[in-house]
Design a protein around this motif. Sequence first.
Motif, PDB file in Angstrom:
ATOM      1  N   THR A 151      -0.111 -15.344  -0.576  1.00  0.00           N
ATOM      2  CA  THR A 151      -0.232 -14.203  -1.486  1.00  0.00           C
ATOM      3  C   THR A 151       0.157 -14.553  -2.911  1.00  0.00           C
ATOM      4  O   THR A 151       0.247 -13.674  -3.759  1.00  0.00           O
ATOM      5  N   SER A 367       0.986  -4.818   0.376  1.00  0.00           N
ATOM      6  CA  SER A 367      -0.291  -4.307   0.858  1.00  0.00           C
ATOM      7  C   SER A 367      -0.308  -2.779   0.861  1.00  0.00           C
ATOM      8  O   SER A 367      -1.325  -2.167   1.176  1.00  0.00           O
ATOM      9  N   LEU A 378      -3.520  -1.639   2.831  1.00  0.00           N
ATOM     10  CA  LEU A 378      -4.625  -2.596   2.763  1.00  0.00           C
ATOM     11  C   LEU A 378      -4.814  -3.334   4.082  1.00  0.00           C
ATOM     12  O   LEU A 378      -5.925  -3.771   4.404  1.00  0.00           O
ATOM     13  N   THR A 379      -3.737  -3.477   4.859  1.00  0.00           N
ATOM     14  CA  THR A 379      -3.864  -4.131   6.170  1.00  0.00           C
ATOM     15  C   THR A 379      -4.763  -3.313   7.085  1.00  0.00           C
ATOM     16  O   THR A 379      -5.603  -3.859   7.814  1.00  0.00           O
ATOM     17  N   GLU A 382      -8.308  -3.801   5.921  1.00  0.00           N
ATOM     18  CA  GLU A 382      -8.783  -5.144   6.260  1.00  0.00           C
ATOM     19  C   GLU A 382      -9.110  -5.258   7.741  1.00  0.00           C
ATOM     20  O   GLU A 382     -10.149  -5.816   8.115  1.00  0.00           O
ATOM     21  N   ARG A 450      -4.687 -14.410   0.108  1.00  0.00           N
ATOM     22  CA  ARG A 450      -4.856 -13.078  -0.474  1.00  0.00           C
ATOM     23  C   ARG A 450      -4.451 -13.045  -1.944  1.00  0.00           C
ATOM     24  O   ARG A 450      -4.192 -11.979  -2.489  1.00  0.00           O
TER      25      ARG A 450
END
Length: 467
Positions: A151, A367, A378-379, A382, A450
């Motif tokens: 990240t 996230s 965001l997880t 995704e 990411r």
Amino acid sequence: MSIDLCGDSSWVDEFLLDGPDTEECLFLDGPVRRGELRRLVARRQELLAGAGLAPGGTAAFCLAPSLAFVAGLLAAWRAGAQAILLDHRLTAFETERALEQLAPQVVVSPAAPYGGHLRGFHTVQERVAARAGGRPAGNACVLVQLSSGSTGPSKVIGRTAEDLVGELDRYTRMDGVPRRGERIVSLASMVHVLGLVGGLMYGLHTGAQVAIPARMTADGILAAVAAGGAPTTLLGVPFHLELLAAVAAPPPLPQLTGMTTGGELVRAQVHDAFVDRYGIRLGNMYGMTEVGVIATDLFGKHRPALEPAPGLVIREEGGELHIAAARSPYLGATDPSRWSDGWLHTRDAGTVEPGSGLLRVRGRRDSQVSVGALKVDLTEVEHTLAALPEVAAAVVVHGTVIEAYLVLREPGTLARVEAGLAEQLAGYKRPRVLHVVDRLPRTATGKLVRDPNVLLAVPDLEGNSTR
């Protein structure tokens, strides 16, 4: 056990090299017995001393997985020195930048090029050389590693012998880990914490044979399992699991008893496909380079929750998981947002269940983003995107808007992806920009990158789809 200074090497013989001379502790292109390994370590120790390495000194290893790497690392520790591990897949520029920053006194590198990026191990002739301007350790750390940097930029992390022995103790107290007389087919890189401590060091410590596949392909991994008759556990990351889950009809492997994956939580579809094909337990492990193993679910009983590793104290603070740690694992100035007041801040969002103490890791804390005053994980986005039948892999990031980078299974199916997202996610959660790419960048440990700055450099195959 308490080891106060880099320079005390008694732990190496006691915890890693002890055992019968005839015991087959490693298997690369053939078995390696403990007596042979001890002799190799002693010879490497002489080479390192000849280059000027002394107790409290520093040695950097820039070698691919190999018997030379194993023997050299153990030799440095046995000499009472600090070992700095640099992934052999780094570019020459990245390696030199790391060496300038870390300033080892001795550098161990390959004497000649070797090829084959899919090879699990290599035959390496190493070059041991003093480095001008190198500095002694100056601290108690025997191991220095760079974080994976999935990240953002890598961090420099130091661990003491006491840290490493403590992690080995945690492994030995867990149910579901291999024991003496069993095998570990390790797919995780020896340069990084899972493959180093959970594979190599744990196997040497407990007497379980550690085998490395000749090739890191699905066929190569299955061949490594088939090469031994003892009960066998695979140790890898979700990338390896996806390789194996894609095998339509794997051969019968009665010795394969389970697989443990570290890193990110395995998506449900991949988990179910693997268990259906192989009929074995699939366990999950959560850890960090800074600490090693933190929590596990080796039998899949608590999925997606995890049980804390023995001896660790874990708390939830403001939606973030914190690990009790007497000192900062980071070398250099301490960032209070990463460690303060005896607690390591994991930067992972999660919860600790009252009573049971089970952990639920909900992804990186970064996230969790706000979109129009609404919270978006965001997880979740995704995983939803990656589960669509048209999508082979996906990463979701947030800058000014939510963006997704995805690999399609077949060209021209982006419209179906957009329709699937519209069906499964509220409008404010859906990516505003979809980038179709040929492949997604991964770290050396197989984690999807990411870092938006890295992703921006990946060519877009079909142009942006702005929604």
